[in-house]
Design a protein around this motif. Structure first.
Motif, PDB file in Angstrom:
ATOM      1  N   TYR A 245      11.398 -14.527  52.783  1.00 40.05           N
ATOM      2  CA  TYR A 245      10.046 -14.444  52.587  1.00 40.05           C
ATOM      3  C   TYR A 245       9.536 -15.712  51.480  1.00 40.05           C
ATOM      4  N   LYS A 246      10.303 -16.624  51.326  1.00 34.66           N
ATOM      5  CA  LYS A 246       9.860 -17.841  50.669  1.00 34.66           C
ATOM      6  C   LYS A 246       8.930 -17.484  49.076  1.00 34.66           C
TER       7      LYS A 246
ATOM      8  N   PRO B 198      -1.922 -22.225  45.488  1.00 33.80           N
ATOM      9  CA  PRO B 198      -2.051 -23.370  46.409  1.00 33.80           C
ATOM     10  C   PRO B 198      -3.345 -23.350  47.221  1.00 33.80           C
ATOM     11  N   GLN B 199      -3.623 -24.454  47.707  1.00 33.22           N
ATOM     12  CA  GLN B 199      -5.013 -24.708  48.693  1.00 33.22           C
ATOM     13  C   GLN B 199      -4.866 -23.918  49.822  1.00 33.22           C
TER      14      GLN B 199
ATOM     15  N   ARG C 255       7.108 -24.911  53.592  1.00 29.74           N
ATOM     16  CA  ARG C 255       7.075 -26.217  54.095  1.00 29.74           C
ATOM     17  C   ARG C 255       5.634 -26.447  54.172  1.00 29.74           C
ATOM     18  N   GLY C 256       4.933 -26.062  53.126  1.00 25.05           N
ATOM     19  CA  GLY C 256       3.513 -26.554  53.030  1.00 25.05           C
ATOM     20  C   GLY C 256       2.643 -25.852  53.853  1.00 25.05           C
ATOM     21  N   ARG C 257       3.099 -24.798  54.578  1.00 28.84           N
ATOM     22  CA  ARG C 257       2.238 -23.995  55.572  1.00 28.84           C
ATOM     23  C   ARG C 257       2.118 -22.674  54.996  1.00 28.84           C
ATOM     24  N   LEU C 258       0.800 -22.084  54.821  1.00 26.13           N
ATOM     25  CA  LEU C 258       0.726 -20.462  54.474  1.00 26.13           C
ATOM     26  C   LEU C 258       1.076 -19.478  55.165  1.00 26.13           C
TER      27      LEU C 258
ATOM     28  N   ARG D 146       4.973 -14.249  58.784  1.00 28.71           N
ATOM     29  CA  ARG D 146       4.389 -14.869  59.691  1.00 28.71           C
ATOM     30  C   ARG D 146       3.492 -15.994  59.155  1.00 28.71           C
ATOM     31  N   PRO D 147       3.331 -17.155  59.829  1.00 26.77           N
ATOM     32  CA  PRO D 147       2.250 -18.222  59.522  1.00 26.77           C
ATOM     33  C   PRO D 147       0.876 -17.560  59.691  1.00 26.77           C
ATOM     34  N   VAL D 148      -0.033 -18.032  58.658  1.00 29.64           N
ATOM     35  CA  VAL D 148      -1.391 -17.493  58.909  1.00 29.64           C
ATOM     36  C   VAL D 148      -2.118 -18.642  59.845  1.00 29.64           C
ATOM     37  N   GLN D 149      -2.477 -18.051  61.096  1.00 29.97           N
ATOM     38  CA  GLN D 149      -3.182 -18.810  61.877  1.00 29.97           C
ATOM     39  C   GLN D 149      -4.644 -19.456  61.454  1.00 29.97           C
ATOM     40  N   ALA D 150      -4.946 -20.540  61.541  1.00 26.34           N
ATOM     41  CA  ALA D 150      -6.033 -21.238  61.161  1.00 26.34           C
ATOM     42  C   ALA D 150      -7.155 -20.546  61.886  1.00 26.34           C
TER      43      ALA D 150
END
Length: 255
Positions: free
Chosen positions: A132-133, A57-58, A197-200, A249-253
């Motif tokens: 863990y998706k 993915p991007q 859901r589209g978020r890394l 955990r979401p990767v922080q931008a």
């Protein structure tokens, strides 16, 4: 068996204190899951970077070594599976697993991207998909220990042609990979990436340095990768690896 179940949690927990080899500190929060990987075969192929990039993915940068991306297929037997604070459950904590992976980085944290993960436990498949998706699949699998190595087979249970069959064995003395070597690049990974859901997202991992041996393998069938791989793979075998895993955990931008 009972002795192993009693000793495994303590051995796994000690992994948390062995951190001198890590490229970044452990997370501040507690780990949530422990596993042990037995008789793990690393099979790796050089792959053009553009081929790998087409399948990730991007937001993920495909990592290269010696100008190439790398695809790995790793069959093993998962043992000692347990949640933090709980012992392994007999009958549920041991099963074969096989992963198809490549190597990526985000925010200076190199890690693993899984194309697929097959396991012979429906419970593990459903749990990992939810928590863990990850693209886990239930498969019919066997890993038989022989005098000269391991006979391994996997066939995805959905009726597709995703299969792996091999016989493999050690072929050299155990060693620890030198920093910046190809073996280090392929094995010393301390996080995994997934998309929810589209978020890394990222899950941190801790394990001791890999004790590797060169290996010999007869690869009879390998249709697990998302695209055909060609040529003679690079082979390494690890007898055992204890692993601790943190929550996704979401990767922080980056700013």
């Amino acid at each position: 068996m009972i002795v192993e179940l009693l000793e495994t949690p303590a051995r796994q927990a000690r992994v948390e204190s062995e951190t001198g080899h890590r490229p970044w500190p452990l997370p501040d929060e507690p780990w949530v899951m422990a596993q042990t990987w037995d008789n793990l075969l690393f099979t790796h192929w050089r792959v053009p970077a553009e081929t790998i990039a087409h399948h990730v993915p991007q937001g993920l940068e495909v990592e290269l070594y010696d100008g190439s991306a790398w695809l790995g297929v790793t069959p093993f037997v998962l043992t000692g599976f347990r949640l933090r604070g709980a012992p392994p459950v007999p009958g549920l904590s041991t099963f074969p697993e096989l992963n198809v992976r490549t190597y990526v980085t985000v925010g200076e944290k190199p890690g693993i991207w899984f194309f697929s993960l097959d396991a012979a436990s429906r419970l593990a498949v459903e749990g990992a998909r939810r928590a863990y998706k990850l693209p886990y699949h239930y498969a019919h699998m066997s890993a038989a220990q022989r005098a000269n190595g391991v006979e391994y087979s996997a066939a995805r249970a959905d009726g597709s042609d995703h299969r792996f069959e091999a016989a493999y064995r050690p072929a050299g003395e155990a060693f620890t990979a030198a920093a910046d070597s190809l073996e280090w690049f392929l094995t010393e990974r301390y996080c995994l990436y997934a998309v929810d859901r589209g978020r890394l997202h990222r899950a941190e991992i801790q394990h001791p340095p890999w004790r590797l041996r060169t290996a010999q393998a007869e690869l009879r069938t390998n249709t697990m990768p998302p695209f055909p791989v060609e040529g003679v793979p690079l082979l390494h075998l690890a007898h055992r690896q204890d692993v601790l895993i943190w929550p996704l955990r979401p990767v922080q931008a980056s700013r």
